[in-house]
Design an enzyme around this catalytic site. Sequence first.
Site, mmCIF file in Angstrom:
data_model
loop_
_atom_site.group_PDB
_atom_site.id
_atom_site.type_symbol
_atom_site.label_atom_id
_atom_site.label_comp_id
_atom_site.label_asym_id
_atom_site.label_seq_id
_atom_site.Cartn_x
_atom_site.Cartn_y
_atom_site.Cartn_z
ATOM 1 N N ARG A 101 0.832 -1.204 0.000
ATOM 2 C CA ARG A 101 0.000 0.000 0.000
ATOM 3 C C ARG A 101 0.870 1.260 0.000
ATOM 4 O O ARG A 101 0.490 2.278 -0.581
ATOM 5 C CB ARG A 101 -0.989 0.010 1.170
ATOM 6 C CG ARG A 101 -1.986 1.162 1.115
ATOM 7 C CD ARG A 101 -3.120 1.055 2.128
ATOM 8 N NE ARG A 101 -4.235 0.249 1.660
ATOM 9 C CZ ARG A 101 -5.289 0.720 0.967
ATOM 10 N NH1 ARG A 101 -5.368 2.004 0.652
ATOM 11 N NH2 ARG A 101 -6.251 -0.091 0.581
ATOM 12 N N GLU A 105 -9.517 6.288 7.105
ATOM 13 C CA GLU A 105 -8.081 6.533 7.044
ATOM 14 C C GLU A 105 -7.674 7.828 6.340
ATOM 15 O O GLU A 105 -6.731 8.496 6.767
ATOM 16 C CB GLU A 105 -7.389 5.355 6.328
ATOM 17 C CG GLU A 105 -7.406 4.062 7.112
ATOM 18 C CD GLU A 105 -7.104 2.866 6.241
ATOM 19 O OE1 GLU A 105 -7.934 2.531 5.355
ATOM 20 O OE2 GLU A 105 -6.044 2.256 6.415
#
Lengths: 777, 483
Positions: free
Chosen positions: A322, A725
């Site tokens: 990621r 997030e």
Amino acid sequence: MNERPTPSAHKGAVHRPVIHDSAERHVTGSALYVDDMPELPGTLHIHVGMSERAHARLRAIDLQSVRTAPGVVAVLTAGDIPGVNDVSPVHAGDDPIFAEDIVEYAGQPIFAVAAETLQAARNAARLARIDYEELPAIITLDEALAAATDLAPAPELRLGDPDAAISASPHRLSGTLHVGGQDHFYLEGQVAYAIPGEGADMLVHASTQHPSEVQHLVGCMLGVPDHAVTVEVRRMGGGFGGKESQPALIAAIAALAARRTGRPAKLRLDRDDDMVMTGKRHDFRLDYELGYDADGRIQGARFEFAARCGRSLDLSNAIADRAMFHADNAYALPNAYVHARRMKTHTVSNTAFRGFGGPQGMMAIERAIDEIAFALGRDPLEVRRANVYPADGSALTPYHMAVTDSVLDELTEELAASSDYRTRRAAIRASNAESTAIKRGIALTPVKFGISFTTTHLNQAGALVHVYKDGSVHLNHGGTEMGQGLFVKVGQVVAEAFGIELDQVKITATTTAKVPNTSATAASAGSDLNGMAAAAAAQTIKARLAAFAAKKHNIAEEHVVFEAGRVRIGNQEMSFAELAHQAWMGRVSLSSTGFYATPDIHYDRATGRGRPFYYFAYGAAVSEVAIDTLTGETRLLRVDILHDAGRSLNPAIDMGQIEGGFIQGLGWLTSEELWWNDEGRLRTHAPSTYKIPTANDRPDDMRIAIWAKGENREPTIHRSKAVGEPPLMLAISAFSAITDAACAATGYRAFPRLDAPATPERILMAIREATGRAGKK
Amino acid sequence: MGDAIRFLLGEDEHEISGVSPTMTVLEWLRGHARRRGTKEGCAEGDCGACTVVLAEPGGAGGLRTWPVNSCIHFIPALHCRQLLTVEDVAAPDGALHPVQQALVDLHGSQCGFCTPGFVMQHYAGWLAGSLTDRAAVKDWLAGNLCRCTGYGPIIEAGLAAGRADGPDTARRAATARRLDTLDDGRMLDLRHEDQRWLTPRTSDELARVYADNPDAILVSGATDVGLWVTKQHRRLTTLIDVTRVSDLAEIRDEEEALVIGGAAKLAAAHGPLARLSPDLGELMRRFASIQIRSAGTVGGNIANGSPIGDLAPALIALGAQLSLRHGDRERTIALEDFFIDYGRQDRAPGEFVAAISIPRPGATSRFACYKLSKRFDQDISAVMGAFRIDMTEGRVTAARIAFGGMAATPKRACNAEAALIGTAFQADAVERACAELAADFAPITDMRASATYRLESAANLLRRFHLEVSGAPTSATRVWELA
């Protein structure tokens, strides 16, 4: 595809700022966390004996005096485990519950004591005699790189020909940035309470974002099938990723004690043990090289990252992936290469933390853009805007996904205007010329964050909805509540579907016995996935009710309408409860599961190509700071945020996520410093030494807005966007603003090489180093 | 002598005996009283999740109330007091208190685990009438950590609660009367297994019992001793509680000096210290949290001997004198002479800090002190610098510079001072003094700062002092004053 859902009038419907379902229980102290549940008679309390060394062979473990200490009922080591001694979330076999021959971090569990009281367990544990044969320990990332301790091969992303593009560019720069890790500092520490049942059965109350994984790993540890283990969680006192993989260890030790003694057993880590024993955000070394043109447009970029994974793999592969997926952040790179090494060290195994590598991945390009702007004498915002992904979908990410939903150009310009960025920047530069000790800085940084688990099969969710014959509704789904407001959002979705008030929907504890095989509540995907699953379950029941009513009243099903707590059936009307009762009398099933799998996503890790994300969440922030160039002290003076939450399911909850995420990101980049000594012992393991932001670190002038035009292009639940997030990364604006202020301290003559977290010390040293370079010019 | 702890838990009278006197209030609440609204977040008084309110007769409204960290407070602290927890805040019929209602309405809770602590801290602020403006609310919250919200809604809720009607004075008076009846005025002498806890009521009584039990540990707010139990898991045997020694808690504003009794609370000393010097006021504001300041004492901060205690360097620079008492004997020493080495002070067994006398800086004096830490509020200093110079006819006649965090004890910078005396306190002299700091100190590297940073920033604090003495406005030198 573009119709907007109309908010209904009744309270509890989607798109309304409904309060958190537990708010009244929170403020009265009646919300139960695992450690608050009444203990059953005979409950044992567990303390874990941990390694004192970062890397050592265990020559002998003498627990004789531990066993005979007052109050001790059982002492557990690896040899007591009936099944598998591993809680690796990826089944890597490298996360032993108890160390057997080797310890690989200071804090690694070696044994556990179960006693009548916690004090007795703790006192007994101190009597252990562990004979260590010390082995060389690799503590820092740079040591790990020097020793090439790669835990796993690093895949690559490649778009175009970056090396050729960089060589052909009129301007080039390269640099290195170290970004520190972060402790989750959830206020509720890790805890699990295991209650043995008949036969092989085990019930575990755990504070976990991932009940299904705890269930499975406890089952593996006990050597029993998943069906024998039930894991339940009503709420967590914060998670932030720290309760994704880590709770399995805690639950496994509690369940082992319960199995070995036949008594209920609780393990609750105190703050120090929690911080020493459990994983944190990965720290990264970020190396970058870019070529750009005279307008600051990036022609090619190379990113070489390295993540400190700690002693085991845990989720590091997905996290480093990621980080790679976010090396571009918001910027279209025509040619790019991204690589992220996963380094082993003899420190605690790092793990998921809000953003999951994304925040670290973005830091390099944001730094590089500030540096490009400095080199060209431009406003960094101009350089950012020259590079953001265009709205037309023409640009590809380094993993060859077309970015078709970019709102970056519009969003950043709207924020620049609403925050008065350009005027303020000019004023700051003018005032800096007049001020010697204190310098100000300002920065606007955008965020583009990919939504979906990049491990494609995890993008699934289940729900279970019962309508009782009095019209009240029982809602259960696989998502967990850690404060983020998932339960109230999904409750709103179900209330909306049935056209009833939210208080008619009972939101119930997550349990593996009701909804199986769930994914972690993570990746910001909780409401996207579970909202859709719950909506599907409600839709099934609603269809049955409509069919029943239509048949009974001999009208078409489409003339049965659910709204405002009533059901209109042609010309008639009745309460939802009346219809439910009639349907029960009519022998209609009023219970249904619901299921959702995110469509249209795929990713081939081997080729580094695909569409790993269903869509992107966007946002941008402007931070203004002042720094003291004598001491490096910083104040954040003002923050403006514009964030795209799509059509927000609950704007109040989403505002909380945005502000909370920003402040958490601010802590990561400023005051929160993890500090290990030379022996590899973490010395910042409590709030006395590890400093998360306080109320006074939040600027009084904080202007947060959810973008009014926001709407998910994809048919997500009511066109909302994930919000858990992405806002954390808005705090990069504060780091850039500090860099800008430090640059001012050199008279804008040298670009400061500031690492994160930007503590007073790092700021002062960066200014000193940059001033030295400026002096040589 | 009394052998039981008698107190009110909410409105109910309780008596505790036969348990360890070093059991914490939190442990008693969660384990014995089964009140589990109060949470443990850190067990060291740094996160505020365990905040509760104590009340005792006295003060302006007849009932003095203050918040404490129940995780490091020992149960004898409850004696003759009222303990209020999150379960006590709502009305008996369940109606939420304005503090609670505001937190609900403004979305002030997310995970909810820190929330009972914030409720109690706000409630304490509401009781004290302290939630007057945003700055006050934020100061009031410095000891409460929230990891979810970013604090905005919690601050707003505090402001909203501050606008609500204040506490019921009749009810407070009734509580004070009930508490009065609990106190028989005797010294508490609690024994349990190998442990003993004594609460003398006068300085003379304290002097006697301490002389008789010279190995005893003196404890007041237990803001450090509490951690010996909750973090180091030490078994403490004999403890003498100075919190009931009322004549040791006096603060006297004398003409030449401020005299602070050894058992005076940090919170009580805050105002008088701020009047002596605004910098001391700011130091006290950042000196831990309201909860800690309400429990800890000036004497404890000194006697503890920590190299990073914040008061010592400031008071050394001001030329404070320390009075120590043993039995009937009292002696007075210069504060800097008290600190001999790491963990060693000039204090005999059975001897205690009777008072600290702080001379008021005269018209020819300039004084400043600066605290450097990673976080502004509630953080232990990396470096704490305090500076006082006296100037006559343009020359420095006296210089007192003291630092915390630079050595094994709070310590004066004698070489730097010497470099300034006799000079006109101009840049060149200041630079010579800065250079001398390397001769004065060899600081260590630890998790708070490196040795390099400590030395460099210590010198820069002296430069800042010079800028300010030379007329720079504090808005140009003190970043924390910027809004």
